[in-house]
Design an enzyme around this catalytic site. Sequence first.
Site, PDB file in Angstrom:
ATOM      1  CG  HIS A 185     104.033  30.104  21.257  1.00  0.00           C
ATOM      2  ND1 HIS A 185     103.137  29.259  20.722  1.00  0.00           N
ATOM      3  CD2 HIS A 185     104.886  29.190  21.819  1.00  0.00           C
ATOM      4  CE1 HIS A 185     103.513  27.853  20.695  1.00  0.00           C
ATOM      5  NE2 HIS A 185     104.682  27.760  21.308  1.00  0.00           N
ATOM      6  CG  ASN A 245     102.661  30.011  16.093  1.00  0.00           C
ATOM      7  OD1 ASN A 245     102.246  29.094  16.947  1.00  0.00           O
ATOM      8  ND2 ASN A 245     102.392  31.187  16.212  1.00  0.00           N
ATOM      9  CE1 TYR A 282      97.051  33.599  19.841  1.00  0.00           C
ATOM     10  CE2 TYR A 282      94.663  34.119  19.601  1.00  0.00           C
ATOM     11  CZ  TYR A 282      95.778  33.044  19.966  1.00  0.00           C
ATOM     12  OH  TYR A 282      95.515  31.983  20.648  1.00  0.00           O
TER      13      TYR A 282
END
EC number: 4.2.1.10
Length: 164
Positions: free
Chosen positions: A99, A73, A22
Amino acid sequence: MKIAVIQGPNLNMLGIREQHIYGNMSLEQIHQQLQTAAEQNGVELEFFQSNFEGEIVDRVQECLGTVDGIMINPAAYSHTSIAIKDALSAVNMPVVEVHISNIYKREEFRQKSITAAASTGVISGFGAFGYHMGLIALMQMINELKAIAQARNAQIQAQTEENK
């Protein structure tokens, strides 16, 4: 133009959790960058994050009549939440699902997004930049819808004038 930015579960942990997936930006940093881009384009953003499905459903429903579009999201709820999908369908406005990671390169259970079926489009795998892509897409869609409505109204007005 007003856009709601809705963030799902565990996104409050960005910058801490699984940085190899991430990235190292916090949710606050992502929001700050997005806010700057929005201000440069005359767009107002409303930010919301929750780890609770029902709160996300409530926030989506609150968008009806108050915003022009939604960037969402849903995070892990993408793969499981019929309730969020139904709420997105119910508000009937432009929705971009974002995403950070490429869900299609992840585990099999992450490769299916239930909520995508209620989204106008999906952006996946571009990291935090995906939010900027979502903002651009929503601005374009909202402006196109406004132009269509204005043209339709002008056409109706012209027909009304002809019938007098």
